[in-house]
Design a protein around this motif. Sequence first.
Motif, PDB file in Angstrom:
ATOM      1  N   PHE A  67     -41.599  45.134  23.195  1.00 55.88           N
ATOM      2  CA  PHE A  67     -41.069  46.300  22.364  1.00 55.88           C
ATOM      3  C   PHE A  67     -41.342  46.005  20.728  1.00 55.88           C
ATOM      4  CE2 PHE A  67     -37.071  48.182  19.615  1.00 55.88           C
ATOM      5  CZ  PHE A  67     -37.442  49.167  20.303  1.00 55.88           C
ATOM      6  N   GLY A  68     -41.495  45.153  20.346  1.00 53.43           N
ATOM      7  CA  GLY A  68     -42.326  44.657  18.614  1.00 53.43           C
ATOM      8  C   GLY A  68     -43.584  45.473  18.681  1.00 53.43           C
ATOM      9  N   VAL A  69     -44.547  45.637  19.897  1.00 56.74           N
ATOM     10  CA  VAL A  69     -45.748  45.682  19.808  1.00 56.74           C
ATOM     11  C   VAL A  69     -45.443  47.517  19.804  1.00 56.74           C
ATOM     12  CG1 VAL A  69     -47.852  46.339  21.040  1.00 56.74           C
ATOM     13  CG2 VAL A  69     -46.993  44.173  20.601  1.00 56.74           C
ATOM     14  N   LEU A  70     -44.948  48.515  20.538  1.00 56.36           N
ATOM     15  CA  LEU A  70     -44.552  49.799  20.296  1.00 56.36           C
ATOM     16  C   LEU A  70     -44.200  49.769  19.265  1.00 56.36           C
ATOM     17  CD1 LEU A  70     -44.488  51.818  21.971  1.00 56.36           C
ATOM     18  CD2 LEU A  70     -42.014  51.365  23.149  1.00 56.36           C
ATOM     19  N   LYS A  71     -42.800  49.203  18.187  1.00 57.58           N
ATOM     20  CA  LYS A  71     -42.774  49.367  16.942  1.00 57.58           C
ATOM     21  C   LYS A  71     -43.859  49.581  16.178  1.00 57.58           C
ATOM     22  CE  LYS A  71     -39.426  46.292  16.100  1.00 57.58           C
ATOM     23  NZ  LYS A  71     -38.146  45.624  15.833  1.00 57.58           N
ATOM     24  N   GLU A  72     -44.351  48.824  15.987  1.00 58.34           N
ATOM     25  CA  GLU A  72     -45.818  48.676  15.287  1.00 58.34           C
ATOM     26  C   GLU A  72     -46.993  49.781  15.190  1.00 58.34           C
ATOM     27  OE1 GLU A  72     -47.080  46.226  13.157  1.00 58.34           O
ATOM     28  OE2 GLU A  72     -44.778  45.873  13.332  1.00 58.34           O
ATOM     29  N   MET A  73     -47.008  50.098  16.687  1.00 55.83           N
ATOM     30  CA  MET A  73     -47.724  51.179  17.469  1.00 55.83           C
ATOM     31  C   MET A  73     -47.285  53.073  16.714  1.00 55.83           C
ATOM     32  SD  MET A  73     -48.581  51.533  21.529  1.00 55.83           S
ATOM     33  CE  MET A  73     -49.507  49.572  21.660  1.00 55.83           C
ATOM     34  N   VAL A  74     -45.925  52.885  16.233  1.00 56.15           N
ATOM     35  CA  VAL A  74     -45.102  54.000  15.874  1.00 56.15           C
ATOM     36  C   VAL A  74     -44.976  53.613  14.307  1.00 56.15           C
ATOM     37  CG1 VAL A  74     -44.119  54.793  17.798  1.00 56.15           C
ATOM     38  CG2 VAL A  74     -42.916  53.290  16.218  1.00 56.15           C
TER      39      VAL A  74
ATOM     40  N   VAL B 273     -49.727  38.090  16.802  1.00 57.03           N
ATOM     41  CA  VAL B 273     -51.592  37.873  18.009  1.00 57.03           C
ATOM     42  C   VAL B 273     -52.622  38.167  17.161  1.00 57.03           C
ATOM     43  CG1 VAL B 273     -53.163  38.633  19.540  1.00 57.03           C
ATOM     44  CG2 VAL B 273     -49.988  38.841  19.603  1.00 57.03           C
ATOM     45  N   GLU B 274     -53.273  37.114  16.607  1.00 52.38           N
ATOM     46  CA  GLU B 274     -54.538  37.088  15.849  1.00 52.38           C
ATOM     47  C   GLU B 274     -55.673  38.376  16.474  1.00 52.38           C
ATOM     48  OE1 GLU B 274     -55.247  32.889  16.089  1.00 52.38           O
ATOM     49  OE2 GLU B 274     -53.738  31.649  15.775  1.00 52.38           O
TER      50      GLU B 274
ATOM     51  N   SER C  44     -53.957  45.540  27.873  1.00 53.07           N
ATOM     52  CA  SER C  44     -52.461  46.485  28.162  1.00 53.07           C
ATOM     53  C   SER C  44     -50.884  46.051  27.451  1.00 53.07           C
ATOM     54  CB  SER C  44     -52.068  46.228  29.776  1.00 53.07           C
ATOM     55  OG  SER C  44     -53.375  46.560  30.801  1.00 53.07           O
ATOM     56  N   LEU C  45     -51.061  44.713  27.070  1.00 55.08           N
ATOM     57  CA  LEU C  45     -50.192  44.898  26.587  1.00 55.08           C
ATOM     58  C   LEU C  45     -49.875  44.483  24.713  1.00 55.08           C
ATOM     59  CD1 LEU C  45     -49.160  41.486  28.235  1.00 55.08           C
ATOM     60  CD2 LEU C  45     -48.379  43.686  29.059  1.00 55.08           C
ATOM     61  N   PHE C  46     -50.861  44.377  24.220  1.00 56.15           N
ATOM     62  CA  PHE C  46     -51.762  43.734  22.873  1.00 56.15           C
ATOM     63  C   PHE C  46     -52.292  45.060  22.443  1.00 56.15           C
ATOM     64  CE2 PHE C  46     -49.471  39.607  24.140  1.00 56.15           C
ATOM     65  CZ  PHE C  46     -47.987  39.793  23.052  1.00 56.15           C
ATOM     66  N   VAL C  47     -52.549  45.373  23.371  1.00 56.89           N
ATOM     67  CA  VAL C  47     -53.501  46.734  23.028  1.00 56.89           C
ATOM     68  C   VAL C  47     -54.166  46.497  21.284  1.00 56.89           C
ATOM     69  CG1 VAL C  47     -53.355  49.663  22.512  1.00 56.89           C
ATOM     70  CG2 VAL C  47     -51.698  48.091  23.365  1.00 56.89           C
ATOM     71  N   LYS C  48     -55.335  46.111  21.499  1.00 56.22           N
ATOM     72  CA  LYS C  48     -56.496  45.384  20.878  1.00 56.22           C
ATOM     73  C   LYS C  48     -57.368  46.175  21.040  1.00 56.22           C
ATOM     74  CE  LYS C  48     -55.429  42.582  17.891  1.00 56.22           C
ATOM     75  NZ  LYS C  48     -54.141  42.223  17.084  1.00 56.22           N
ATOM     76  N   ALA C  49     -58.304  45.527  19.313  1.00 58.97           N
ATOM     77  CA  ALA C  49     -59.447  47.648  19.786  1.00 58.97           C
ATOM     78  C   ALA C  49     -61.002  46.454  18.735  1.00 58.97           C
ATOM     79  CB  ALA C  49     -59.533  47.953  18.275  1.00 58.97           C
ATOM     80  N   GLY C  50     -61.851  46.534  19.785  1.00 65.58           N
ATOM     81  CA  GLY C  50     -62.742  45.725  19.101  1.00 65.58           C
ATOM     82  C   GLY C  50     -63.174  45.209  20.417  1.00 65.58           C
ATOM     83  N   SER C  51     -63.570  44.023  20.297  1.00 65.24           N
ATOM     84  CA  SER C  51     -64.365  42.769  21.085  1.00 65.24           C
ATOM     85  C   SER C  51     -63.722  41.715  22.228  1.00 65.24           C
ATOM     86  CB  SER C  51     -65.677  42.427  20.281  1.00 65.24           C
ATOM     87  OG  SER C  51     -66.280  41.033  21.729  1.00 65.24           O
TER      88      SER C  51
ATOM     89  N   PRO D  71     -46.091  53.680  10.651  1.00 63.45           N
ATOM     90  CA  PRO D  71     -47.377  55.076  10.015  1.00 63.45           C
ATOM     91  C   PRO D  71     -48.170  54.103   9.559  1.00 63.45           C
ATOM     92  CG  PRO D  71     -44.584  56.098   9.606  1.00 63.45           C
ATOM     93  CD  PRO D  71     -44.331  55.008  10.062  1.00 63.45           C
ATOM     94  N   ASP D  72     -49.768  54.094   9.471  1.00 62.43           N
ATOM     95  CA  ASP D  72     -50.385  53.373   8.532  1.00 62.43           C
ATOM     96  C   ASP D  72     -50.569  51.879   9.150  1.00 62.43           C
ATOM     97  OD1 ASP D  72     -50.980  55.463   6.431  1.00 62.43           O
ATOM     98  OD2 ASP D  72     -49.147  54.553   5.853  1.00 62.43           O
ATOM     99  N   SER D  73     -49.941  51.730  10.394  1.00 59.07           N
ATOM    100  CA  SER D  73     -49.565  50.216  10.794  1.00 59.07           C
ATOM    101  C   SER D  73     -51.393  50.423  11.463  1.00 59.07           C
ATOM    102  CB  SER D  73     -48.926  50.355  11.942  1.00 59.07           C
ATOM    103  OG  SER D  73     -49.108  49.397  12.931  1.00 59.07           O
ATOM    104  N   ARG D  74     -51.719  48.878  11.030  1.00 54.98           N
ATOM    105  CA  ARG D  74     -53.137  48.741  11.588  1.00 54.98           C
ATOM    106  C   ARG D  74     -53.291  48.294  13.781  1.00 54.98           C
ATOM    107  NH1 ARG D  74     -55.967  44.006   8.941  1.00 54.98           N
ATOM    108  NH2 ARG D  74     -57.752  44.527  10.246  1.00 54.98           N
ATOM    109  N   GLN D  75     -51.875  48.115  13.835  1.00 57.61           N
ATOM    110  CA  GLN D  75     -51.584  47.838  15.096  1.00 57.61           C
ATOM    111  C   GLN D  75     -52.628  49.436  15.948  1.00 57.61           C
ATOM    112  OE1 GLN D  75     -50.396  45.935  18.095  1.00 57.61           O
ATOM    113  NE2 GLN D  75     -51.669  46.975  19.264  1.00 57.61           N
ATOM    114  N   ALA D  76     -53.564  49.458  17.239  1.00 60.17           N
ATOM    115  CA  ALA D  76     -54.075  50.146  18.209  1.00 60.17           C
ATOM    116  C   ALA D  76     -52.498  50.753  19.226  1.00 60.17           C
ATOM    117  CB  ALA D  76     -54.501  50.188  18.687  1.00 60.17           C
ATOM    118  N   LYS D  77     -53.215  51.986  19.164  1.00 56.44           N
ATOM    119  CA  LYS D  77     -52.507  52.622  20.136  1.00 56.44           C
ATOM    120  C   LYS D  77     -52.608  53.032  21.340  1.00 56.44           C
ATOM    121  CE  LYS D  77     -50.106  55.792  16.285  1.00 56.44           C
ATOM    122  NZ  LYS D  77     -50.651  55.152  15.295  1.00 56.44           N
TER     123      LYS D  77
END
Length: 302
Positions: A176-183, A290-291, A141-148, A185-191
Amino acid sequence: MASSLISRSHHIDFDSVFCFEDAEMVQMFESLITTGLNEFLGCPAMFYENALTEFFSHGSVRDGLIVSTIGGIAVEISESVFAATFELPTEGLTDLSEVPRNFISDAQSLFSVSEKEVSISCLKMEMKMQYRLLSDDLAKSLFVKAGSFDAVTRDRFLLMTAITFDVEVNWGSLLFGVLKEMVTPDSRQAKGYAIQICVLLKNIPGLELGESKAFPAPRILNEKTVHRIVSLNDNVGVEEVKDAPRAKKTPVKKTVSKKRPAADDAEVAPVIKKKRTTKGKSVVVKKLLVEDPIATIPSSGH
């Protein structure tokens, strides 16, 4: 695209989870309110699929602002507006190395499902159920990580410690830093942040969002879904479940208010909170890294 945003999100029905008849689980949810995440995790569970798709398709970061266009209307979101909308704390830790060491040591024992202290990078199954669920809330919910999600990373463990022991965290800056990574372009942060973004968009004058949809019930944490999670995942980790028998209820130790407790209200038990601390000085704001989860036992789904 909206389905991918929702698949990595949880909404918490705080009024409902406070009816769960396990005082330790209830106390974990109380800690999320105490740390200032109530409005972010418990905001209205509605989303606007078309508006979300446009928001991410046209989104970018410019001069520290999140900018996009929806239906030809310009959208700008600042950190201050983001934090104010969800009543997020804007003071406190963003450098996780500042979490007090004595709290970390206490958490290694408190989180453990056995008498043995857990490592600050551990498997989720080594922790008590309420902290497995807390770990998932942070990851999904907060850092929206993909995977296991079977492994708890060091940074997630430190945030869990800060939440549990009521250490001030600058959630406005971190999220807000996580949201900036979401938008970006080409970021690896999951949306993600589907319902939170829609809350922000609804406050923009003249913006038409189109038809709304209800957040999927399996993604809403309430008394019923928490019972199901506990029943099916007590020994293997917390993941999404759809149909399962209700778990046997654990007797309540003490009553807990459905609302944020007052400063002199000490009815929650067992009490593990300690005084907020920033080590007696202002904390220098640093970017939170966030690792990625350690590769471990594959999860059955998210």
